[in-house]
Structures are given as C-alpha cells and as structure tokens.
Design a protein around this motif. Structure first.
Motif, PDB file in Angstrom:
ATOM      1  N   ASP A 132       0.832  -1.200   0.000  1.00 40.81           N
ATOM      2  CA  ASP A 132       0.000   0.000   0.000  1.00 40.81           C
ATOM      3  C   ASP A 132       0.872   1.257   0.000  1.00 40.81           C
ATOM      4  O   ASP A 132       0.595   2.212  -0.736  1.00 40.81           O
ATOM      5  CB  ASP A 132      -0.933  -0.005   1.222  1.00 40.81           C
ATOM      6  N   PHE A 133       1.931   1.255   0.812  1.00 44.95           N
ATOM      7  CA  PHE A 133       2.835   2.410   0.836  1.00 44.95           C
ATOM      8  C   PHE A 133       3.496   2.606  -0.525  1.00 44.95           C
ATOM      9  O   PHE A 133       3.590   3.723  -1.024  1.00 44.95           O
ATOM     10  CB  PHE A 133       3.910   2.245   1.917  1.00 44.95           C
ATOM     11  N   ARG A 134       3.938   1.520  -1.128  1.00 47.38           N
ATOM     12  CA  ARG A 134       4.604   1.639  -2.440  1.00 47.38           C
ATOM     13  C   ARG A 134       3.644   2.141  -3.513  1.00 47.38           C
ATOM     14  O   ARG A 134       4.032   2.909  -4.392  1.00 47.38           O
ATOM     15  CB  ARG A 134       5.248   0.306  -2.830  1.00 47.38           C
ATOM     16  N   SER A 135       2.378   1.731  -3.446  1.00 46.63           N
ATOM     17  CA  SER A 135       1.416   2.219  -4.440  1.00 46.63           C
ATOM     18  C   SER A 135       1.153   3.711  -4.236  1.00 46.63           C
ATOM     19  O   SER A 135       0.990   4.456  -5.202  1.00 46.63           O
ATOM     20  CB  SER A 135       0.112   1.415  -4.410  1.00 46.63           C
ATOM     21  N   ALA A 136       1.137   4.161  -2.991  1.00 45.79           N
ATOM     22  CA  ALA A 136       0.975   5.588  -2.721  1.00 45.79           C
ATOM     23  C   ALA A 136       2.189   6.370  -3.230  1.00 45.79           C
ATOM     24  O   ALA A 136       2.041   7.438  -3.841  1.00 45.79           O
ATOM     25  CB  ALA A 136       0.773   5.834  -1.228  1.00 45.79           C
ATOM     26  N   LEU A 137       3.378   5.838  -2.983  1.00 47.02           N
ATOM     27  CA  LEU A 137       4.599   6.490  -3.466  1.00 47.02           C
ATOM     28  C   LEU A 137       4.602   6.573  -4.987  1.00 47.02           C
ATOM     29  O   LEU A 137       4.964   7.602  -5.571  1.00 47.02           O
ATOM     30  CB  LEU A 137       5.841   5.748  -2.964  1.00 47.02           C
ATOM     31  N   ALA A 138       4.194   5.503  -5.647  1.00 50.45           N
ATOM     32  CA  ALA A 138       4.172   5.487  -7.116  1.00 50.45           C
ATOM     33  C   ALA A 138       3.165   6.498  -7.660  1.00 50.45           C
ATOM     34  O   ALA A 138       3.445   7.190  -8.645  1.00 50.45           O
ATOM     35  CB  ALA A 138       3.848   4.085  -7.624  1.00 50.45           C
ATOM     36  N   ALA A 139       2.009   6.599  -7.015  1.00 50.97           N
ATOM     37  CA  ALA A 139       0.994   7.551  -7.471  1.00 50.97           C
ATOM     38  C   ALA A 139       1.464   8.991  -7.303  1.00 50.97           C
ATOM     39  O   ALA A 139       1.168   9.856  -8.129  1.00 50.97           O
ATOM     40  CB  ALA A 139      -0.311   7.334  -6.700  1.00 50.97           C
ATOM     41  N   ALA A 140       2.198   9.251  -6.235  1.00 51.82           N
ATOM     42  CA  ALA A 140       2.632  10.617  -5.926  1.00 51.82           C
ATOM     43  C   ALA A 140       3.969  10.983  -6.552  1.00 51.82           C
ATOM     44  O   ALA A 140       4.310  12.168  -6.639  1.00 51.82           O
ATOM     45  CB  ALA A 140       2.712  10.794  -4.411  1.00 51.82           C
ATOM     46  N   GLU A 141       4.733  10.006  -6.992  1.00 51.66           N
ATOM     47  CA  GLU A 141       6.095  10.255  -7.478  1.00 51.66           C
ATOM     48  C   GLU A 141       6.182  11.318  -8.574  1.00 51.66           C
ATOM     49  O   GLU A 141       7.060  12.186  -8.508  1.00 51.66           O
ATOM     50  CB  GLU A 141       6.704   8.921  -7.954  1.00 51.66           C
ATOM     51  N   PRO A 142       5.296  11.336  -9.567  1.00 55.20           N
ATOM     52  CA  PRO A 142       5.425  12.359 -10.614  1.00 55.20           C
ATOM     53  C   PRO A 142       5.274  13.791 -10.100  1.00 55.20           C
ATOM     54  O   PRO A 142       5.742  14.733 -10.740  1.00 55.20           O
ATOM     55  CB  PRO A 142       4.290  12.024 -11.594  1.00 55.20           C
ATOM     56  N   ARG A 143       4.651  13.965  -8.956  1.00 51.93           N
ATOM     57  CA  ARG A 143       4.434  15.307  -8.404  1.00 51.93           C
ATOM     58  C   ARG A 143       5.557  15.773  -7.478  1.00 51.93           C
ATOM     59  O   ARG A 143       5.500  16.882  -6.948  1.00 51.93           O
ATOM     60  CB  ARG A 143       3.105  15.342  -7.639  1.00 51.93           C
ATOM     61  N   GLN A 144       6.562  14.931  -7.260  1.00 51.61           N
ATOM     62  CA  GLN A 144       7.612  15.244  -6.291  1.00 51.61           C
ATOM     63  C   GLN A 144       8.802  15.915  -6.967  1.00 51.61           C
ATOM     64  O   GLN A 144       9.122  15.640  -8.118  1.00 51.61           O
ATOM     65  CB  GLN A 144       8.074  13.976  -5.582  1.00 51.61           C
ATOM     66  N   THR A 145       9.457  16.766  -6.205  1.00 55.29           N
ATOM     67  CA  THR A 145      10.680  17.405  -6.701  1.00 55.29           C
ATOM     68  C   THR A 145      11.831  16.412  -6.604  1.00 55.29           C
ATOM     69  O   THR A 145      11.749  15.411  -5.869  1.00 55.29           O
ATOM     70  CB  THR A 145      11.033  18.641  -5.868  1.00 55.29           C
ATOM     71  N   CYS A 160       1.630   7.293   9.317  1.00 58.28           N
ATOM     72  CA  CYS A 160       2.023   6.641   8.054  1.00 58.28           C
ATOM     73  C   CYS A 160       0.809   6.380   7.173  1.00 58.28           C
ATOM     74  O   CYS A 160       0.830   6.657   5.970  1.00 58.28           O
ATOM     75  CB  CYS A 160       2.751   5.331   8.339  1.00 58.28           C
ATOM     76  N   GLU A 161      -0.233   5.839   7.754  1.00 59.95           N
ATOM     77  CA  GLU A 161      -1.474   5.532   7.020  1.00 59.95           C
ATOM     78  C   GLU A 161      -2.051   6.792   6.384  1.00 59.95           C
ATOM     79  O   GLU A 161      -2.446   6.797   5.220  1.00 59.95           O
ATOM     80  CB  GLU A 161      -2.484   4.916   7.990  1.00 59.95           C
ATOM     81  N   HIS A 162      -2.106   7.862   7.151  1.00 65.04           N
ATOM     82  CA  HIS A 162      -2.704   9.101   6.658  1.00 65.04           C
ATOM     83  C   HIS A 162      -1.809   9.782   5.626  1.00 65.04           C
ATOM     84  O   HIS A 162      -2.306  10.325   4.634  1.00 65.04           O
ATOM     85  CB  HIS A 162      -3.016  10.039   7.822  1.00 65.04           C
ATOM     86  N   ALA A 163      -0.512   9.740   5.846  1.00 68.01           N
ATOM     87  CA  ALA A 163       0.411  10.335   4.878  1.00 68.01           C
ATOM     88  C   ALA A 163       0.299   9.607   3.545  1.00 68.01           C
ATOM     89  O   ALA A 163       0.303  10.244   2.478  1.00 68.01           O
ATOM     90  CB  ALA A 163       1.840  10.294   5.412  1.00 68.01           C
ATOM     91  N   ALA A 164       0.172   8.282   3.573  1.00 72.78           N
ATOM     92  CA  ALA A 164       0.026   7.518   2.334  1.00 72.78           C
ATOM     93  C   ALA A 164      -1.258   7.921   1.605  1.00 72.78           C
ATOM     94  O   ALA A 164      -1.252   8.127   0.387  1.00 72.78           O
ATOM     95  CB  ALA A 164       0.037   6.020   2.625  1.00 72.78           C
ATOM     96  N   ARG A 165      -2.343   8.049   2.331  1.00 76.01           N
ATOM     97  CA  ARG A 165      -3.614   8.457   1.712  1.00 76.01           C
ATOM     98  C   ARG A 165      -3.507   9.863   1.142  1.00 76.01           C
ATOM     99  O   ARG A 165      -3.972  10.138   0.034  1.00 76.01           O
ATOM    100  CB  ARG A 165      -4.755   8.388   2.738  1.00 76.01           C
ATOM    101  N   ARG A 166      -2.859  10.750   1.885  1.00 77.93           N
ATOM    102  CA  ARG A 166      -2.742  12.145   1.440  1.00 77.93           C
ATOM    103  C   ARG A 166      -1.895  12.262   0.170  1.00 77.93           C
ATOM    104  O   ARG A 166      -2.264  12.985  -0.750  1.00 77.93           O
ATOM    105  CB  ARG A 166      -2.167  13.004   2.563  1.00 77.93           C
ATOM    106  N   ILE A 167      -0.768  11.540   0.102  1.00 80.58           N
ATOM    107  CA  ILE A 167       0.062  11.669  -1.103  1.00 80.58           C
ATOM    108  C   ILE A 167      -0.595  10.967  -2.289  1.00 80.58           C
ATOM    109  O   ILE A 167      -0.504  11.441  -3.417  1.00 80.58           O
ATOM    110  CB  ILE A 167       1.522  11.198  -0.900  1.00 80.58           C
ATOM    111  N   ARG A 168      -1.266   9.855  -2.031  1.00 80.44           N
ATOM    112  CA  ARG A 168      -1.945   9.129  -3.116  1.00 80.44           C
ATOM    113  C   ARG A 168      -3.020  10.011  -3.744  1.00 80.44           C
ATOM    114  O   ARG A 168      -3.174  10.062  -4.955  1.00 80.44           O
ATOM    115  CB  ARG A 168      -2.576   7.846  -2.585  1.00 80.44           C
ATOM    116  N   ASN A 169      -3.770  10.701  -2.903  1.00 77.45           N
ATOM    117  CA  ASN A 169      -4.893  11.515  -3.369  1.00 77.45           C
ATOM    118  C   ASN A 169      -4.520  12.972  -3.646  1.00 77.45           C
ATOM    119  O   ASN A 169      -5.407  13.795  -3.865  1.00 77.45           O
ATOM    120  CB  ASN A 169      -6.037  11.453  -2.364  1.00 77.45           C
ATOM    121  N   ASN A 170      -3.227  13.284  -3.581  1.00 80.21           N
ATOM    122  CA  ASN A 170      -2.732  14.635  -3.841  1.00 80.21           C
ATOM    123  C   ASN A 170      -3.409  15.675  -2.939  1.00 80.21           C
ATOM    124  O   ASN A 170      -3.796  16.747  -3.396  1.00 80.21           O
ATOM    125  CB  ASN A 170      -2.883  15.008  -5.323  1.00 80.21           C
ATOM    126  N   ILE A 171      -3.543  15.348  -1.682  1.00 81.39           N
ATOM    127  CA  ILE A 171      -4.115  16.277  -0.708  1.00 81.39           C
ATOM    128  C   ILE A 171      -2.982  17.171  -0.224  1.00 81.39           C
ATOM    129  O   ILE A 171      -2.026  16.694   0.389  1.00 81.39           O
ATOM    130  CB  ILE A 171      -4.766  15.528   0.474  1.00 81.39           C
TER     131      ILE A 171
END
Length: 190
Positions: free
Chosen positions: A103-116, A160-171
């Motif tokens: 789940d963490f890796r999927s959140a990281l992958a979803a958010a990766e294009p938006r990261q510096t 950790c759970e909330h940070a993963a949800r926030r980065i996945r959903n671009n919050i």
C-alpha cells in the motif's frame, strides 16, 4: 426448536451484515467498520495522528515519511521471513506487513510524478536509513535474537497511514489540528 431458531437468526444476521463481517480477499484487516467511516471521523483520526510526535529520526514530510514507513515495515517482514520456526501469528504479521508495504509503495508510485528531485532524494535517503536499521539483525546468525527483535517491533506511527492516503490523493492542504476537530491537543512529550 428454540436453539435451532436462534442459530438461524444468528446466521441470517451475519449474512445480512455484508462484507464488513468477513474478509473475502487478502488485504489489510479492517478493525472496525471503516467502510462507513464519515469524513469527519477520518478528519479526527488524521488530526490525532498528525498531533502525536513521530519517533526519533522519522521524517516529517509526507512523501518522505511514507518511504521511511515502507522501509520499516518491509524490514520487519524480511526479519520475520528469516525465522525458521514462525508461529501462525508471526506468519500473519509478515503477510499483513507485506500488504501494508505494498500500500505504501502504491501511494509512493501515485505521488512520485508530483515530487521534486530533492524530495525524491530525501525519500530514498530516509528509506535507506530505515533499511540500515534492520541490516544487522538480518545478517545475524542468532535466530533467537532475530526472533526476539521481530517480536519487539511495535508497528508504525498512525501518521504513516494518513500520509500515504494524502500523497496518493494529492491532498496538499494541512491536516486539521485537534483543536479544529474539537479535541484538546495532546500534552507535549517530555
């Protein structure tokens, strides 16, 4: 006859309860009926998670924190896999850890294009630091010490759970504070 009627009523109530009663797929075990969780309840849980202090050395930026959380839970699962005499509970902890890491890796992958580039580098460094903490245990020939260390891992911060949800959903808005959700802020740690 009344015993049979009670069993039938119990069975019907379980069947009508729907998917919240039984896990029919592999995945995180839901402890409570979060499928019906309101946005306000989620906001309260998130406010509490972000108000609590993180462990020493944990990153505070969400993307970097999720990479760190992934490395910690993966290291714990790897340690569990290194044990030759696991209990069924240990095996289940490893399975759940692998699902949480996924789940963490999927959140990281979803958010990766938006990261510096700097954030991605910080995430790689945080993950490497967390993995390094597991390395001596994984390299140890002493299975009893590995087993004891596996049993001492108390899990990840709720954040950790909330940070993963926030980065996945671009919050990108800051999480609510305990005061904003009607709770008193926790006392500062000494």
């Amino acid at each position: 006859m009344s015993k049979r009627l009670a069993l039938c009523i119990s069975a019907l109530s379980l069947l009508s309860a729907g998917p919240g009663v039984a896990q029919d797929q592999d995945g995180p075990i839901v402890t409570g009926n979060r499928t019906a969780e309101t946005a306000d309840a989620l906001k309260v849980r998130e406010a509490i998670a972000y108000a609590n202090p993180l462990p020493r050395g944990a990153p505070t930026q969400d993307y970097v924190l999720v990479a760190w959380c992934d490395a910690l839970v993966t290291g714990h699962a790897d340690l569990g896999d290194s044990l030759t005499n696991r209990s069924p509970e240990d095996t289940e902890l490893v399975r759940l850890g692998r699902l949480e890491a996924q789940d963490f890796r999927s959140a990281l992958a979803a958010a990766e294009p938006r990261q510096t580039a700097a954030t991605k580098t910080a995430a790689q460094q945080a993950a490497a630091a967390a993995k390094a903490q597991w390395a001596p245990l994984l390299a140890s020939e002493d299975e009893a010490a590995r087993s004891q260390s596996f049993g001492l891992f108390y899990g990840l911060p709720g954040r950790c759970e909330h940070a993963a949800r926030r980065i996945r959903n671009n919050i990108t808005t800051p999480p609510a504070t305990p005061a904003e959700v009607g709770l008193e802020a926790p006392a500062p740690a000494n």
